[in-house]
Structure formats: C-alpha cells, structure tokens
Scaffold this motif. Sequence first.
Motif, short mmCIF file in Angstrom:
data_model
loop_
_atom_site.label_atom_id
_atom_site.label_comp_id
_atom_site.label_asym_id
_atom_site.label_seq_id
_atom_site.Cartn_x
_atom_site.Cartn_y
_atom_site.Cartn_z
N ASP A 111 0.84 -1.20 0.00
CA ASP A 111 0.00 0.00 0.00
C ASP A 111 0.87 1.25 0.00
O ASP A 111 0.69 2.17 0.80
CB ASP A 111 -0.93 0.00 1.22
N ARG A 113 1.07 3.70 -2.14
CA ARG A 113 0.33 4.93 -2.42
C ARG A 113 -0.53 5.33 -1.23
O ARG A 113 -0.61 6.51 -0.88
CB ARG A 113 -0.54 4.73 -3.67
N GLY A 114 -1.18 4.37 -0.59
CA GLY A 114 -1.99 4.68 0.58
C GLY A 114 -1.15 5.25 1.71
O GLY A 114 -1.59 6.15 2.43
N THR A 115 0.06 4.71 1.89
CA THR A 115 0.96 5.24 2.93
C THR A 115 1.25 6.71 2.68
O THR A 115 1.21 7.54 3.60
CB THR A 115 2.26 4.43 2.94
N ASP A 117 -0.59 8.83 0.89
CA ASP A 117 -1.82 9.62 1.04
C ASP A 117 -2.14 9.88 2.51
O ASP A 117 -2.66 10.93 2.86
CB ASP A 117 -2.99 8.91 0.37
N ARG A 118 -1.82 8.93 3.37
CA ARG A 118 -2.11 9.11 4.80
C ARG A 118 -1.16 10.07 5.49
O ARG A 118 -1.51 10.70 6.48
CB ARG A 118 -2.07 7.75 5.51
N HIS A 119 0.07 10.18 4.98
CA HIS A 119 1.09 10.90 5.75
C HIS A 119 1.74 12.07 5.02
O HIS A 119 2.54 12.79 5.62
CB HIS A 119 2.19 9.91 6.18
N TYR A 120 1.41 12.26 3.77
CA TYR A 120 2.10 13.30 3.00
C TYR A 120 1.84 14.68 3.58
O TYR A 120 2.77 15.51 3.67
CB TYR A 120 1.64 13.26 1.54
N ARG A 160 4.09 13.44 -4.41
CA ARG A 160 3.56 12.22 -3.83
C ARG A 160 4.10 10.99 -4.55
O ARG A 160 4.36 9.95 -3.92
CB ARG A 160 2.03 12.24 -3.89
N ARG A 356 -5.37 -7.45 3.64
CA ARG A 356 -4.83 -6.67 4.76
C ARG A 356 -5.59 -6.98 6.04
O ARG A 356 -6.80 -7.23 6.01
CB ARG A 356 -4.90 -5.16 4.47
N ASP A 378 4.14 1.80 7.14
CA ASP A 378 3.19 2.91 7.11
C ASP A 378 3.84 4.23 7.53
O ASP A 378 3.27 5.01 8.29
CB ASP A 378 1.99 2.61 8.01
N SER A 379 5.04 4.49 7.00
CA SER A 379 5.73 5.74 7.34
C SER A 379 6.55 6.22 6.15
O SER A 379 7.13 5.42 5.43
CB SER A 379 6.67 5.53 8.54
#
Length: 736
Positions: A111, A113-115, A117-120, A160, A356, A378-379
């Motif tokens: 994930d 791209r999701g990582t 999107d969550r932290h950018y 991103r 997941r 996730d970072s």
Amino acid sequence: MARRWGARLGWGMLALVLISLIALMTWEPLMARPGIAPPARPYKVEITRDEFGVPHVHGKSDADVAFGIAWAHAEDDFFTLQDVVAMTRGRYGAIAGADGAKIDFAFHLLDARGTVDRHYAALPADVKALLDGYASGLNLYAARHPAEIKLARLFPVNGRDIAAGFALRQPFFFGLDRTIGALVEGKSVPLDPGPALDGRPLPDYRHGGGDIISTPTVRPAPLPIGEDGALAGSNAFAISPRRADDGITRLVSNSHQPWWGGVAWYEIVVQSDQGWHMAGALFPGMPFLALGHNETLGWTNTVNRPDLVDVYKLVLNGDGTKYRLDGSWRPLGRERVWLPVRFGPFVLPIPKEVWRSAHGPAIVNSRGAFAFRYGGIDSIASVGDYYHLNKARDFAEWQQIMARHPLPSTNFLYADRAGNIAYLYNAAFPKRKPGFDWRRVLPGDRSDLIWREAVAPDQIPHYLNPASGYLYNSNNTPFLAAGPGSDLDPSATSALLGVELDETNRSRRAGKLLAATNPIGRRELYAIKFDTGYERTGYVAWMLDAIAALDLRRTPDLAAGQKLLAQWDYTADGRGPADALAVMVLEEAMSRSYNHRPPPDPQFELAKAVHHLQRHFGRIDPPLGAVIRLRQGKVDLPMDGGGDTLRAATSWIKTSPDGRLPIKHGDSFVMMIEWPKGGAVSSQSIQPFGAATTRPASPHYADQAPLFVAHRFKPVHFTPADIAAHAVSRETVTAP
C-alpha cells in the motif's frame, strides 16, 4: 449462401482478433491513473559539469536544486529514471514484463500509495517543496524529450509519486522480499537466526536454519529494487585523527551496488543559497544525497540485516472473509488489483488479490493466511530525515535527526571536521513484547503482539570515538566494529532486536588489517580498501577443505583443479595462477553463507569452474584479469578482486559468448573524504563507468573505467572556485 456466411464469419473472427490485439497493445496507458503535476512555480538552476561530466547544481532555493538534480540525472540516465517512476505508479510490469510485475504487486501489497496519502500532509513544508521541485524537473525533461519516453502517460509526476518510491523500495534493503517471496509461493517463511561470532560453530551455514515447517532449499528471487543480499555488499571505514599519522580525519564510503539500474549510484554536487551544500551520490528517484559530505561532516552506509519482519498466522472463518483477533471476528481486507505485464508488443492485464489485516499486509496461500509487519511500516518520515541530514552542521544536530524517526535500516558510519567518528547500527526496530519467539510465525489472534512503536535510539548498538581510533563495517555484526578492547558487548543488547551476528570475509580482513596497522594514514587506508585477500575461515575454509577431501582419481581434470587450489595464496590480486579458479569456486559458497543457506556441493562447484575455464580459455589457470572484466560498450578492461574481498567484484554476467565474466555488482561509488585539522574538507571519488551510464554517445559513458580498474581516484570539485576552475560546460535550466 453458406460460403458467404462462412466468409463473413471468418472475416468477423479476423476483425475480432485484430481488435483484441490492438486492445492488448494500447489498453494499459488508457487505463492508467493519470498523472498530476505539482503546483506551478518558477524554478531556475545552473548546472556546471566538470571534466568527468559530474554535475554541480546550484540554485537559489533547495527546491530549485532538487529541480536541477532531476534534470541533470535525466540528461545522463532518463532511461532508468523512467523505470523508477513506473514503479511508483504500479506500472513497471508494462515496461519490464514479469519481473516488473513483481514490483507492481509489492507496490499494491505494501500500500505504498496509501501510505503516502495518509502521511504526506504531515511532511514539513520544505520537504514537500523539495519533492515537488524534483518532480517538476522530471516533468520538464519529459516534456522537452518526448521521443525518449518509453511508456505513455507516465508523466507528469508530483511529490507524492516521488515519496511513494521511498515507501516501496526501502523495506527491501533489509530483506522483506524474502518473506513476501516465500509467502506468495506457499513456502515456509525463511528465518535468519544468524551464524555465531567468529570462533564458534556456524550451524546455520552448515545445516540451514529452522522455520515454521521446513527449510526452503531455494531462496525466492529477490525483487530488483534493493541491494540483493545474495550478492553481499558495502564496506565503510572511519579513522580518527589520533590513529592517523597526519592528524586528518578520514571517512571511506565504499558501497557495493549494481552497476546499472534503479539502485545504481549517481554522483552529484549540490549547493543552494539556503545553505545546502553537499557532495556524494544518490539513487534514481532521490531528490537529495544518500551519502557523502558537506563542509563539516559526512556519512556513508552499509546494508545491515536485523530481524525487522514479523509474520503472523491468521485464524480465518469458514469462508475466509474474516479473521479472529482477541476473540472477535474482523473483516479481512481484500482488494483485486490488475498488474500490467508486457509480453513482446502486448501488455496483458493479470489479476491478483491483496489482503490486509490489523497487523499489516496479508497473503493467502495453500498453507493459510499470513500477515506481516516490518520496520518503518506505514511511514514516509525518513524522506524528510534524509534531506535534513544533508544540512546538518555538527554531530549533535546529525544525531538528533537520526533519533527523530529511525530510518528503516542500513548502518551509518560518520566522521566530521571536529575529529569525531561514529557508527550507528541504525534500524526501525519494533518494540516487541518479551516472552515470545519473534523469529518464528506468531499467533495472529492476539492484538498485544501487534507492535506500534520503535525501540528508543539509545538501545540500538552504536559507537562514538572508540579508543581504537577506527570504525568499520562490511555487512557484519555491529559487535565487531572497533577492534579488540573497543568492540561492544553483545550481551548488553536485547535479543528482541534480532541483531545479526554474521561475519563476512571482508569484515574479517578489515578487522585484522585495521588492528594491525598503526598509524592508519591515507596510504595505509587505500591499501586496506583495495585489499584482495581471503581469510582461511568460515565458508572459505569449509569449501577448500571439502574440495581437498574429494577423491578425484577418476576425474583427472578435476584433480588438476584440486591440486591448483591447494597452491592458492588466498588473494585475488590477479598475480597467482589459481586466482580465477578460486574466485569462481567460492562464489556460490559466499552467496549461500551470506544468506544462511546450506552449502553447495563442492565437487559440482569445482567441476563448473574447471569446465568453464577449460572451454573458454583452454586452461584452468588463466590470469584473473582475463576472466573477470569491466565491460561497458567498447570498453573492456581486466579486473581484480573477488566476491567477498574488500576490493569487491561481487557477481558477474555469466552469459557472455566468450566466457569472460563481466562484473555487474561490486565496488561501485567509492569516496575518500578528509578533514585536516583546522582545514577545509576535500574528497576524491571513483565509479566503475562514468556519469552517463546509459548514454553510449556521451564521453562520460565509461571515462572513469581506466581509473577504476587501476585503483585510482578522481578529484571531487566542491568549492565554487574549484568548480569554476574545472568547468567544462554550463547550462541554465528554468521552468516554466
């Protein structure tokens, strides 16, 4: 009538086939997520190239410089940069076929791209400006050179996309590919308990390590986006001024990376009016330097292999849609993704499932459902930390940045103008609960085993100014790094960290040579760095003893090889008659030892090497330099060194028609950095080829090769006056 209908049906089928073929050739760009350009803003940068084509990028702001980094790198290697961009968009399979699809699968599974999107949004403003500036440089080059683009709708990209590359690629430097590969193939999870320290038995090399069911005999193929553990790699040395004979602090960066591709080094010097001034190297897709030096300090990296991956066996309900956690059933996240896979002119859409759970990514195979977590999951915080390290001014500031968000992995060896030397066995170590065997598959129905934090930096092995006056690492345990009396005590480090205990031949040689050399000045350090010796221990002793014990009376050609190896002088300097045979025989043993796999069959390895040399050279004792080569275009030069020597010639292309073995991985970017007491920093560097590794028409396609094979360096031009004195070309690039 029947004939007419038959003809019509035939033409209709032909039309359907043609439409299908056209669709397979054109669907992927049309279905791909369209790129979004960063917010428009002006950029201006001056790029000066020296006599070796190395770009020196100067801009008013750091974002301008990042824009210039992308432009300069694209001038030299837009081919590879496009591969990296495709990885960040999950489209690499449309370029590289099945191998690229493996990376696209990892992109979705992790994930990436999701990582982002969550932290950018939480990244500092200066970091986002840097990422957008770099993306803008790539976009401008693509717009001005459309004929070079190899995949439609790949551009524009934005910050991103660049950040997604870090989320995807960083975990593979500490071996996450091994876990994913085993789980995808339905095999046992490979474990790395690690060989004991030197002087104790090596059970994992000799007999293999344990795992949940059985030890896999073949390691899953690594994803080609990190440093391939099968190849080993990297040396680093830091020498205190008190150990030198001239009061100079020295740092040697000697990373071993592939010589082409997405993790090949690119040398650059940058300077902005905002205080960013650094010389060193970066990977494709990086808007800042990964290693090198500024005016006051420098660092380098070697790959470390701590246990940063934990695997959990999930308990599923009857239809496999839910998993049990703390006595309750939770939905198992499931997503179907379509991987574009190129086959010749066609790109086929291949469906894959990714799952997941609360633990992290999950894979369902014939053995059940397994989830995994890994250091740095996730970072994307390390993106900003790497950039800020570029601008650190002293050890306290550098150390503070390192402690803020542990980078996912890799050792850091450090030196500075003040005479400090340091070594940090860096990793985002999970803060694990005591009482469980974290090296084996864990129960997936307990939330208390899902760690959320990283271990505090002061609990991680580290050195600062050891009494020995030197530090080193060659992909070995951090408990052997500073010499007798200065090495750390392994018992002081928690076993829950999973710190490796490995030794390599390179580390054994480095430790021996450094301890025996006093003082360690420039000449002595050069000799150590380019050493081609082997120690008769570990896999080297095992392999040679096993060959010596073979009964080869019925195979006179192998007996001749056995006799020749018995006379080998344990160096790969190219002077002895047995060097080529020995280096070839030890290659597979080195790889298996490094990866904790059972040893190879000694007679098979001997026969393979003997027959190769006889077939292509008519003898088993050709000079080493006639066998292993540096090849780039028309450049074809003899090399020395071996797969696990400090002068690393780690792996070869084995399909050359003439039987020569061109090196594809080993000594890559090498940099010697010096801070004289009270003086300005200076450095020298060298690469196997040149600044433009994929531009055959460039004069810098392979212009460093003669120096590289001769163990020589070129100067690094760091100050504005020095850059101006050696300028060969200048260009100003602006956008929009």
